[in-house]
Design a protein around this motif. Sequence first.
Motif, PDB file in Angstrom:
ATOM      1  N   GLN A 181       0.831  -1.211   0.000  1.00  0.00           N
ATOM      2  CA  GLN A 181       0.000   0.000   0.000  1.00  0.00           C
ATOM      3  C   GLN A 181       0.864   1.258   0.000  1.00  0.00           C
ATOM      4  O   GLN A 181       0.584   2.221  -0.729  1.00  0.00           O
ATOM      5  CB  GLN A 181      -0.920   0.001   1.216  1.00  0.00           C
ATOM      6  CG  GLN A 181      -2.051  -1.009   1.150  1.00  0.00           C
ATOM      7  CD  GLN A 181      -3.023  -0.843   2.304  1.00  0.00           C
ATOM      8  OE1 GLN A 181      -3.345   0.270   2.703  1.00  0.00           O
ATOM      9  NE2 GLN A 181      -3.505  -1.963   2.835  1.00  0.00           N
TER      10      GLN A 181
ATOM     11  N   ALA B 113       2.363   1.789  -3.386  1.00  0.00           N
ATOM     12  CA  ALA B 113       1.375   2.339  -4.318  1.00  0.00           C
ATOM     13  C   ALA B 113       1.266   3.856  -4.149  1.00  0.00           C
ATOM     14  O   ALA B 113       1.143   4.603  -5.127  1.00  0.00           O
ATOM     15  CB  ALA B 113       0.022   1.671  -4.093  1.00  0.00           C
TER      16      ALA B 113
ATOM     17  N   HIS C 143       2.088   6.627  -6.996  1.00  0.00           N
ATOM     18  CA  HIS C 143       1.078   7.634  -7.331  1.00  0.00           C
ATOM     19  C   HIS C 143       1.656   9.042  -7.208  1.00  0.00           C
ATOM     20  O   HIS C 143       1.415   9.910  -8.068  1.00  0.00           O
ATOM     21  CB  HIS C 143      -0.136   7.472  -6.409  1.00  0.00           C
ATOM     22  CG  HIS C 143      -1.325   8.282  -6.823  1.00  0.00           C
ATOM     23  ND1 HIS C 143      -1.633   9.502  -6.248  1.00  0.00           N
ATOM     24  CD2 HIS C 143      -2.262   8.056  -7.778  1.00  0.00           C
ATOM     25  CE1 HIS C 143      -2.727   9.985  -6.822  1.00  0.00           C
ATOM     26  NE2 HIS C 143      -3.132   9.140  -7.747  1.00  0.00           N
TER      27      HIS C 143
ATOM     28  N   ARG D  33      -0.504   6.679 -13.128  1.00  0.00           N
ATOM     29  CA  ARG D  33      -1.954   6.666 -13.174  1.00  0.00           C
ATOM     30  C   ARG D  33      -2.435   5.379 -13.871  1.00  0.00           C
ATOM     31  O   ARG D  33      -1.674   4.693 -14.537  1.00  0.00           O
ATOM     32  CB  ARG D  33      -2.486   7.890 -13.935  1.00  0.00           C
ATOM     33  CG  ARG D  33      -2.132   9.217 -13.266  1.00  0.00           C
ATOM     34  CD  ARG D  33      -2.777   9.374 -11.894  1.00  0.00           C
ATOM     35  NE  ARG D  33      -2.473  10.661 -11.253  1.00  0.00           N
ATOM     36  CZ  ARG D  33      -1.477  10.851 -10.391  1.00  0.00           C
ATOM     37  NH1 ARG D  33      -0.679   9.828 -10.054  1.00  0.00           N
ATOM     38  NH2 ARG D  33      -1.270  12.036  -9.852  1.00  0.00           N
ATOM     39  N   ALA D  34      -3.713   5.083 -13.710  1.00  0.00           N
ATOM     40  CA  ALA D  34      -4.281   3.859 -14.274  1.00  0.00           C
ATOM     41  C   ALA D  34      -4.028   3.783 -15.778  1.00  0.00           C
ATOM     42  O   ALA D  34      -4.151   4.793 -16.492  1.00  0.00           O
ATOM     43  CB  ALA D  34      -5.782   3.789 -13.990  1.00  0.00           C
TER      44      ALA D  34
ATOM     45  N   ARG E 291      -2.254  -2.254  -8.170  1.00  0.00           N
ATOM     46  CA  ARG E 291      -3.241  -1.639  -7.267  1.00  0.00           C
ATOM     47  C   ARG E 291      -3.710  -0.291  -7.807  1.00  0.00           C
ATOM     48  O   ARG E 291      -4.865   0.100  -7.599  1.00  0.00           O
ATOM     49  CB  ARG E 291      -2.597  -1.477  -5.888  1.00  0.00           C
ATOM     50  CG  ARG E 291      -3.538  -1.059  -4.781  1.00  0.00           C
ATOM     51  CD  ARG E 291      -2.791  -0.890  -3.475  1.00  0.00           C
ATOM     52  NE  ARG E 291      -3.683  -0.504  -2.399  1.00  0.00           N
ATOM     53  CZ  ARG E 291      -4.323  -1.355  -1.610  1.00  0.00           C
ATOM     54  NH1 ARG E 291      -4.137  -2.657  -1.759  1.00  0.00           N
ATOM     55  NH2 ARG E 291      -5.137  -0.924  -0.667  1.00  0.00           N
ATOM     56  N   LEU E 292      -2.828   0.416  -8.500  1.00  0.00           N
ATOM     57  CA  LEU E 292      -3.171   1.724  -9.075  1.00  0.00           C
ATOM     58  C   LEU E 292      -3.858   1.602 -10.432  1.00  0.00           C
ATOM     59  O   LEU E 292      -4.250   2.617 -11.018  1.00  0.00           O
ATOM     60  CB  LEU E 292      -1.910   2.570  -9.235  1.00  0.00           C
ATOM     61  CG  LEU E 292      -1.172   2.969  -7.955  1.00  0.00           C
ATOM     62  CD1 LEU E 292       0.114   3.704  -8.298  1.00  0.00           C
ATOM     63  CD2 LEU E 292      -2.062   3.828  -7.056  1.00  0.00           C
TER      64      LEU E 292
ATOM     65  N   ALA F  45      -2.070   6.155  -0.879  1.00  0.00           N
ATOM     66  CA  ALA F  45      -2.494   5.620  -2.170  1.00  0.00           C
ATOM     67  C   ALA F  45      -4.000   5.754  -2.331  1.00  0.00           C
ATOM     68  O   ALA F  45      -4.757   5.677  -1.355  1.00  0.00           O
ATOM     69  CB  ALA F  45      -2.104   4.143  -2.276  1.00  0.00           C
ATOM     70  N   PRO F  46      -4.477   5.955  -3.562  1.00  0.00           N
ATOM     71  CA  PRO F  46      -5.924   5.957  -3.792  1.00  0.00           C
ATOM     72  C   PRO F  46      -6.498   4.549  -3.618  1.00  0.00           C
ATOM     73  O   PRO F  46      -5.749   3.573  -3.460  1.00  0.00           O
ATOM     74  CB  PRO F  46      -6.044   6.434  -5.247  1.00  0.00           C
ATOM     75  CG  PRO F  46      -4.731   6.095  -5.871  1.00  0.00           C
ATOM     76  CD  PRO F  46      -3.702   6.218  -4.790  1.00  0.00           C
TER      77      PRO F  46
ATOM     78  N   PRO G 103      -7.994   0.923  -4.413  1.00  0.00           N
ATOM     79  CA  PRO G 103      -7.544   0.004  -5.463  1.00  0.00           C
ATOM     80  C   PRO G 103      -8.381   0.127  -6.732  1.00  0.00           C
ATOM     81  O   PRO G 103      -9.614   0.227  -6.664  1.00  0.00           O
ATOM     82  CB  PRO G 103      -7.719  -1.379  -4.825  1.00  0.00           C
ATOM     83  CG  PRO G 103      -7.666  -1.132  -3.360  1.00  0.00           C
ATOM     84  CD  PRO G 103      -8.293   0.211  -3.149  1.00  0.00           C
ATOM     85  N   ALA G 104      -7.704   0.154  -7.859  1.00  0.00           N
ATOM     86  CA  ALA G 104      -8.387   0.212  -9.154  1.00  0.00           C
ATOM     87  C   ALA G 104      -8.714  -1.210  -9.613  1.00  0.00           C
ATOM     88  O   ALA G 104      -8.061  -2.172  -9.215  1.00  0.00           O
ATOM     89  CB  ALA G 104      -7.495   0.906 -10.182  1.00  0.00           C
TER      90      ALA G 104
END
Length: 512
Positions: free
Chosen positions: A48, A51, A55, A60-61, A84-85, A145-146, A148-149
Motif C-alpha cells: 500500500q 502504491a 502515485h 496513473r491507471a 493496485r493503481l 495511495a488511492p 484500489p483500481a
Amino acid sequence: MKPRDMGTLFDECAARRPHTVVVLDRPFDIAPERGTTFTVPQLADLVQEAAGWLHAAGVRAGERVAVVKRNHYDYNLLACAAVRLGAVPALLSGHLPDATLEILLKRLDPAVLVSDRPLARHYARRVLSLGDGDLTLDDVRGTRAPSPARRHDDDPLVINHTSGTTGPPKLVVHTTRTLVKRLARFESNRLPVVGTRRDDVVANASSYAHGRTFCWTGSVFCLEPRKIVILSSPDSARAVLGAHPPTTVEALPCAYVHWQSLASADDNPFRSVRLYLSTYDAMHPPAMRTLLNASEHKRPLWIQGWGQTETGPLTFRFLTRQAAARETTARSLGRPVPGKTRLRVVDPVTFEPVPRGAPGLVLARTKARCAGYVGEQDRWRAKTSGPWWNTGDMGVLTATGGVLLLDREVDIVPGLSCLEVEDFVEDRLPEVVECVVLGSAGRLPIPVLVTGDGRLDRERWRSVAAVLPALAPPHVLTWDEVPRTGTGKVRRLELLTRLVGKAERHGTGRWT
C-alpha cells in the motif's frame, strides 16, 4: 483461498490472519530500514505504501511502470503496488546491459521508471530513483495511495521479458485471465504430495523480475505455509537456509548447480527437504542426484517443469532418488499438464504433424498463452497458428506421450543433439560444472567446459570425447567467464561470437 486481484492480494491474505512469516537474506531495496523478517500484514502495508509512492511519482491507471534494479523479491511488491493503481508493471532484470535496456524501455515508453541504475532520463517520462536522483523514495514517502483500481480480466496485467539468450528479450504481456486465473489459481490448489502445506518452510531462489515469481506470489501466499524464505542470491544459502531449513525449495537451475558442494558439506541445509522444483532451463542429472541425496526425508521428490514466459508450465516430470540415479538425460521433459496443455510435433518446413518418435518443431496449446509482445506484435503473431503456440524447440513426442527435447531450433546442429552431448559430458566428468555445445556452420561443434578453476585434465577429456561425435577442441572457462542471463542461462550466440568471431548458425532462428 484463491488469488483474484494481484493489487489487493496481500490485503486479502492478511485479512485471514495467516501464520506465515517471510524471511529475507537481506533487506528489501525499497525498505532497507525494515530488516529481514516480515508478516503478511506488514507486506500488505508495504505494498500500500509503495502504491502511494508510485502515485506521488505520477503513475496513473493504464500507464506502464518499469522497474530495473538489483535482484530481490521487492520486484513483486512493486508490481503489486502498480497493479493496485490500475497501472501495468514491466519488470526488467538488473542483469540486462544498458544497450538492451535502452531497446526495451523505448518499446515500453513507461510513465515512471523505478531504478537503482543511472539510466538516461529520456528512457521514461519520470525516474523514481532507489539511490541518488532528482526524485527519490524519500521525496514520495508518506503519500496515501488511492483506492484500489479494478481492471478487466483481459486487460494487460504485467509485462515480463523472456531470457534473451539469442538477442534482445521479448516483452511478454500477460492478463489476469492468463496469469492469475489459468496459472496461479491452479497452483493454489492443495494438491497431495506436490502441493504446499501449512507446515512447510518454502524457500525460493529466483530471478524476481521474471514472470514465474509473480505467478508464484499469487499462489504461495494463498496456501499459507509456516515460513517463506527468500534468497536474492544463491550465495546466501549456507547462512539463511542453515538457520531456516526448508522443506520445499524452488530455485533456478544455476542455483542448484552452485549448491552441489553445499549439499555435500557437513552443514548441508537441505536435510529436511521433501520437494524440489526447477523451472526456466533443463536440469542435468548430476545436480538433481546430489540435492536429492542431501535430503534425509524418506522419499524426497523432484519436480522438473518445462515451459516458457509466454505460456507458463507446459510439462512436468517427477523424479525420486531412484529415478534420478537411473536418469542420464535432461532432455526428458515429462508429459503435458493434465487438462491444461496439449503438445504436437510438426515438420518445421511444412508444419504437418510428424509421427510419434520423429523429430520436429514442438507446438503447444494452452489457455494461459500470453496476449502479445510489446512493440513486436507481428513477431507474436508469427509464432501462433490458431490456438497453437510455436515454442521454437525441436523435440520428439514419445510413444507414451512424453516430450524429449533435442535443442532450440536456433541452436540445432545437423545429426546431433547438443543437449544430449552436454548430458553425457557432465555425467562422465564431475569436475565439469556445466557443458555447453555450440554449433556454427562450417565448423565442428564447439564444446565449452565450465570448471571451478578453468582447468581440465585433457586425458580425461579425450577419453570421454572418444565415444562422442566429432567435436572441436574444447574451450575451458570458469563460471563467471560465460555470458549469462538473469536466470543463469548461457547467452549462446554471444558466447559463440566471443570464441570464433562472427558466427553463422545452422538454425533459422525464425521462432526465437
